[in-house]
Design a protein around this motif. Structure first.
Motif: not given
Length: 351
Positions: A24-42, A340-345
């Protein structure tokens, strides 16, 4: 209706699933640094223990789009248990068609009552499985992604009245003699090209490219609308669907920026709209004459606006909005997708 079997080989009969995963080509989306608390809240606000993504403003229904978005976020935040629960719920409750596509909506009071699919949900579901197979090392996800990508290519890519390959919004409905109605926000170039490259589907890649060109043409006349009907005489407003820039079309610049198309005409149109001012909130509905008819101050829409405007400048202007766990499901999800888009692009757009 027959549920699609996750273990079905489909068209992978010439390559083992483990070999496909390695290829498979490509990579997984980039993890936005410091955003894990936001993911847990979501997750606390919008995800059940079973893995169902809940649209709190739509009668607590769940949609294939939401499941695909949630799975993509789980990959980005390296959350294998959550990803697995989302896949399990989706396969049990939405994989009920006779083809590999997903039913588009499930309701707590009746389950699936409309077996039609929603193409954006299928694209994100397949892409998430593709990325998840790499990040979490499970070849079954690659196998299911292959089946989904093949069905998208076979069932949902159709030659339109002008000879251009179109991405149909669903397998049923939206077509009439000499006319095809499409939703521009269902095109996600990065995802479509990733699926096309992974599973050798050149028509799907061509449909993505021709969709970008179609959207660029629409942007020459103004903001890209939620829905448009393509005829031999050109684009026309569909009679019973939104033909203005509104909540669906908000995603068009997000997906284009995420795909690296910072200077696409549709992005430039929205950038001009946002540069004109967001006093009173971000424009979330604009009529065909260009008048802003609705604004919102939800943090997710401000994050999306930040991403679009940031990518048009040599230096960022202002901070990326912090995540607000009290905002509704749709802007909350767009908020994390924009991060996530910002972290990657466009990592310069994040703090």
């Amino acid at each position: 209706m027959k549920r699609f079997n996750l273990n079905r080989r489909g068209f992978l009969n010439t390559m083992s699933a483990s070999a496909m995963t390695a290829a498979l080509p490509g990579r997984a989306p980039a993890l936005p640094r410091g955003w894990n608390d936001a993911w847990q809240a979501w997750k606390s606000a919008f995800l059940t223990d079973e893995g169902r993504v809940v649209d709190t403003l739509q009668d607590r229904a769940s949609h294939s789009e939401g499941q695909g978005w949630g799975m993509l976020l789980a990959v980005a935040f390296d959350d294998a248990p959550t990803f697995s629960r989302m896949v399990g719920w989706s396969e049990t409750h939405l994989s009920v068609r006779r083809d590999p596509l997903l039913a588009w909506r499930w309701r707590p009071d009746g389950g699936v009552t409309d077996y039609n699919n929603a193409t954006d949900g299928d694209v994100f579901y397949g892409w998430s499985l593709l990325l998840g197979s790499r990040r979490f090392g499970d070849p079954r996800h690659a196998e299911r992604a292959a089946a989904m990508a093949g069905a998208i290519d076979r069932i949902l890519v159709r030659e339109g009245p002008q000879g251009r390959l179109l991405l149909r919004p669903a397998a049923e409905r939206f077509s009439a003699p000499g006319a095809e109605t499409i939703n521009p926000s269902y095109y996600m170039p990065l995802a479509m090209h990733a699926l096309a490259a992974a599973f050798d589907l050149p028509r799907l890649a061509r449909a993505s490219d021709e969709g970008e060109a179609l959207i660029a043409g629409l942007a020459r006349d103004g903001l890209v609308p939620d829905w448009v009907t393509i005829t031999a005489d050109g684009p026309a407003p569909p009679p019973d669907l939104s033909a203005t820039y509104s909540y669906d079309a908000l995603r068009v610049p997000l997906y284009l920026v995420w795909s690296g198309r910072f200077a696409h005409p549709a992005v430039l149109r929205v950038r001009d709209l946002l540069d004109a001012g967001v006093v009173g909130g971000v424009p979330v509905a604009v009529d065909r004459a260009g008048n802003v008819v609705e604004r919102s101050d939800a943090a997710g829409y401000r994050a999306l606006a930040r991403l679009v405007t940031c990518t048009g400048r040599p230096a960022p202007r202002g901070p990326f909005p912090p995540f607000d766990p009290d905002q509704p499901y749709y802007p909350a999800t767009l908020h994390l997708l924009a991060a996530v888009a910002a972290g990657e692009a466009a990592p310069q757009c994040l703090p």
